[in-house]
Design an enzyme around this catalytic site. Structure first.
Site, PDB file in Angstrom:
ATOM      1  N   ILE A 153       0.836  -1.206   0.000  1.00 41.76           N
ATOM      2  CA  ILE A 153       0.000   0.000   0.000  1.00 41.76           C
ATOM      3  C   ILE A 153       0.866   1.249   0.000  1.00 41.76           C
ATOM      4  O   ILE A 153       0.581   2.219  -0.720  1.00 41.76           O
ATOM      5  CB  ILE A 153      -0.959  -0.008   1.199  1.00 41.76           C
ATOM      6  CG1 ILE A 153      -1.959  -1.163   1.064  1.00 41.76           C
ATOM      7  CG2 ILE A 153      -1.699   1.323   1.308  1.00 41.76           C
ATOM      8  CD1 ILE A 153      -2.864  -1.344   2.274  1.00 41.76           C
ATOM      9  N   ASP A 172      10.842   2.364   6.822  1.00 42.62           N
ATOM     10  CA  ASP A 172      10.348   1.002   6.959  1.00 42.62           C
ATOM     11  C   ASP A 172      11.509   0.140   7.460  1.00 42.62           C
ATOM     12  O   ASP A 172      12.622   0.257   6.946  1.00 42.62           O
ATOM     13  CB  ASP A 172       9.834   0.465   5.616  1.00 42.62           C
ATOM     14  CG  ASP A 172       8.949  -0.765   5.778  1.00 42.62           C
ATOM     15  OD1 ASP A 172       9.415  -1.761   6.370  1.00 42.62           O
ATOM     16  OD2 ASP A 172       7.800  -0.736   5.310  1.00 42.62           O
ATOM     17  N   CYS A 203       1.486   1.506   7.898  1.00 38.90           N
ATOM     18  CA  CYS A 203       2.167   0.413   8.586  1.00 38.90           C
ATOM     19  C   CYS A 203       1.188  -0.316   9.503  1.00 38.90           C
ATOM     20  O   CYS A 203       0.134   0.219   9.867  1.00 38.90           O
ATOM     21  CB  CYS A 203       3.359   0.948   9.386  1.00 38.90           C
ATOM     22  SG  CYS A 203       2.954   2.294  10.505  1.00 38.90           S
ATOM     23  N   PRO A 204       1.509  -1.550   9.879  1.00 39.08           N
ATOM     24  CA  PRO A 204       0.616  -2.307  10.767  1.00 39.08           C
ATOM     25  C   PRO A 204       0.664  -1.774  12.186  1.00 39.08           C
ATOM     26  O   PRO A 204       1.602  -1.080  12.573  1.00 39.08           O
ATOM     27  CB  PRO A 204       1.179  -3.732  10.686  1.00 39.08           C
ATOM     28  CG  PRO A 204       2.627  -3.534  10.373  1.00 39.08           C
ATOM     29  CD  PRO A 204       2.690  -2.334   9.470  1.00 39.08           C
ATOM     30  N   THR A 230      -4.612   6.036   6.879  1.00 37.15           N
ATOM     31  CA  THR A 230      -5.544   5.066   6.292  1.00 37.15           C
ATOM     32  C   THR A 230      -5.130   3.647   6.685  1.00 37.15           C
ATOM     33  O   THR A 230      -5.498   2.690   6.012  1.00 37.15           O
ATOM     34  CB  THR A 230      -5.572   5.190   4.753  1.00 37.15           C
ATOM     35  OG1 THR A 230      -4.233   5.066   4.242  1.00 37.15           O
ATOM     36  CG2 THR A 230      -6.153   6.516   4.315  1.00 37.15           C
ATOM     37  N   SER A 231      -4.381   3.513   7.763  1.00 35.75           N
ATOM     38  CA  SER A 231      -3.829   2.221   8.161  1.00 35.75           C
ATOM     39  C   SER A 231      -4.569   1.656   9.373  1.00 35.75           C
ATOM     40  O   SER A 231      -5.511   0.887   9.217  1.00 35.75           O
ATOM     41  CB  SER A 231      -2.336   2.357   8.433  1.00 35.75           C
ATOM     42  OG  SER A 231      -1.755   1.093   8.640  1.00 35.75           O
ATOM     43  N   ARG A 232      -4.165   1.994  10.563  1.00 34.66           N
ATOM     44  CA  ARG A 232      -4.810   1.561  11.794  1.00 34.66           C
ATOM     45  C   ARG A 232      -4.880   2.734  12.760  1.00 34.66           C
ATOM     46  O   ARG A 232      -3.925   3.479  12.930  1.00 34.66           O
ATOM     47  CB  ARG A 232      -4.046   0.397  12.437  1.00 34.66           C
ATOM     48  CG  ARG A 232      -4.237  -0.939  11.728  1.00 34.66           C
ATOM     49  CD  ARG A 232      -5.666  -1.448  11.867  1.00 34.66           C
ATOM     50  NE  ARG A 232      -5.880  -2.736  11.225  1.00 34.66           N
ATOM     51  CZ  ARG A 232      -6.342  -2.891   9.980  1.00 34.66           C
ATOM     52  NH1 ARG A 232      -6.620  -1.817   9.236  1.00 34.66           N
ATOM     53  NH2 ARG A 232      -6.537  -4.104   9.490  1.00 34.66           N
ATOM     54  N   ASP A 256      -9.080   7.779   7.961  1.00 33.32           N
ATOM     55  CA  ASP A 256     -10.033   6.752   7.552  1.00 33.32           C
ATOM     56  C   ASP A 256     -10.153   5.701   8.645  1.00 33.32           C
ATOM     57  O   ASP A 256     -10.947   4.772   8.527  1.00 33.32           O
ATOM     58  CB  ASP A 256      -9.584   6.097   6.236  1.00 33.32           C
ATOM     59  CG  ASP A 256     -10.637   5.153   5.671  1.00 33.32           C
ATOM     60  OD1 ASP A 256     -11.815   5.569   5.604  1.00 33.32           O
ATOM     61  OD2 ASP A 256     -10.296   4.008   5.317  1.00 33.32           O
ATOM     62  N   GLU A 261     -12.528   3.114  17.041  1.00 32.15           N
ATOM     63  CA  GLU A 261     -13.573   3.006  16.024  1.00 32.15           C
ATOM     64  C   GLU A 261     -14.493   1.814  16.219  1.00 32.15           C
ATOM     65  O   GLU A 261     -15.562   1.735  15.612  1.00 32.15           O
ATOM     66  CB  GLU A 261     -12.952   2.916  14.628  1.00 32.15           C
ATOM     67  CG  GLU A 261     -12.234   1.615  14.340  1.00 32.15           C
ATOM     68  CD  GLU A 261     -11.675   1.575  12.915  1.00 32.15           C
ATOM     69  OE1 GLU A 261     -12.029   0.639  12.189  1.00 32.15           O
ATOM     70  OE2 GLU A 261     -10.902   2.470  12.543  1.00 32.15           O
ATOM     71  N   HIS A 293     -13.549   4.184   7.655  1.00 37.18           N
ATOM     72  CA  HIS A 293     -12.810   2.974   7.290  1.00 37.18           C
ATOM     73  C   HIS A 293     -13.307   2.418   5.951  1.00 37.18           C
ATOM     74  O   HIS A 293     -13.648   1.236   5.832  1.00 37.18           O
ATOM     75  CB  HIS A 293     -12.939   1.911   8.380  1.00 37.18           C
ATOM     76  CG  HIS A 293     -11.774   0.964   8.421  1.00 37.18           C
ATOM     77  ND1 HIS A 293     -11.194   0.536   9.590  1.00 37.18           N
ATOM     78  CD2 HIS A 293     -11.076   0.361   7.429  1.00 37.18           C
ATOM     79  CE1 HIS A 293     -10.197  -0.305   9.325  1.00 37.18           C
ATOM     80  NE2 HIS A 293     -10.117  -0.421   8.021  1.00 37.18           N
TER      81      HIS A 293
END
Length: 328
Positions: A153, A172, A203-204, A230-232, A256, A261, A293
């Protein structure tokens, strides 16, 4: 094999049924947690999404019911206690890559909407107001974009920004040759935070990345920085972001995802009073744009998610004698 699908919306049912490979599917609208886990009775596998709760207690209940496989129809797995799953001999699969372009394009949609105030302009014109006052934006061309997480992504997002003529900084722990091949540079987080005009998270969520956007990291950023996630949701300390919005350190915020959430997103709460005061405070800022999301929500992505999920379940059925936990 009977599979109970939790957090099932109409679109989940449609796409999973299209991709079904002969399984018996039971669709449950409720999220999986300790109160709803009993609904999985009689199933050999379950299919879950991002806000389903799979802590040790839930996993133990699933094991006692005879569930052997947990199929995540998403890329992230921070909502699963993997150590407990491994101890219990539960298989776990996920969808590591479905349509990176879907999330990347949504990232750009947030950037462009915030920058050019498209949401505000739309409402103005609907009301017959054609004034441009307050709608001033900036050229993306020539700006520096910092992308944290250069997996599929992150790479797809970088390619889009590159097309706008942006300079790319990346961070990264696992560098990608593809990132460097398209002209992206790797650097330490401190350098990325201090030099980027736009910071985008891809990233996670892990113990190491939780609240990586906090008071300290925000203090390093440029005044008026644009921050996109837009990840977590848990990557961002919401309280710190609110403070940075109030003192104008953050000039634009596009979300997002949101760290709390689970009680909000994917539901119609328009006739209810939302009890989350932090979320309500975020929503009051004129330079904040929040979507629920939906970055993954394209036809192509849903088709790939369903196909991969069903393939994972097919493999699980073929490998029932394998009691080791795995991530596909």
């Amino acid at each position: 094999m009977k599979i109970t699908v939790f957090s099932a919306k109409a679109y989940d049912k449609e796409y999973l049924q299209q991709a079904n490979r002969g399984f018996e599917l039971a669709f449950i609208e409720s999220r999986l947690n300790q109160q709803t886990v009993a609904l999985a009775a009689g199933s050999q596998a379950i299919c879950v999404f991002v806000n389903d709760q799979l802590d040790k207690a839930v996993l133990q209940e699933l094991k006692m019911m005879g569930v052997q496989h947990i199929a995540l129809r998403c890329a992230g797995f921070n909502n699963v206690d993997l150590e407990a799953a491994r101890e219990l001999g539960l298989q776990v699969s996920r969808v590591p890559a479905y349509s990176p372009e879907a999330v990347a394009e949504h990232t750009l949609a947030l950037v462009l909407t915030l920058n050019r105030r498209l949401h505000k302009a739309y409402n103005r014109v609907k009301e017959g107001n054609f004034s441009l006052q307050g709608l001033l934006g900036f050229n993306l061309h020539g700006k520096t974009v910092g992308i944290i997480g250069t997996g599929r992504i992150g790479l797809a997002t970088g390619r889009l920004f590159k097309g706008f003529g942006c300079q790319l900084l990346g961070h990264d722990p696992l560098p990608s040759d593809d990132w460097q091949a398209m002209g992206g540079q790797y650097c330490a987080l401190q350098k990325l935070f201090s030099e980027a005009d736009i910071v985008s998270l891809h990233c996670p969520l892990t113990p190491q990345t939780r609240h990586m956007i906090n008071d300290q990291s925000l203090a390093l950023m440029k005044d008026g920085v644009m921050l996109i996630n837009t990840s977590r949701g848990g990557l961002i300390d919401t309280g710190a972001v609110i403070r940075s919005l109030k003192n104008r350190k953050i000039g634009y915020l596009g979300l997002d995802v949101y760290e709390m959430e689970g009680d909000l997103f994917f539901e119609d709460l328009s006739n209810q009073i939302i009890q989350d005061d932090l979320f309500q405070r975020l929503a009051t800022f004129p330079n904040v744009l929040i979507t629920g999301h939906q970055g993954f929500f394209t036809h192509e992505a849903l088709s790939q998610i369903a196909a991969t999920t069903m393939h994972n379940l097919y493999l699980a059925q073929q490998q029932r004698t394998d009691k080791t936990s795995f991530l596909v």
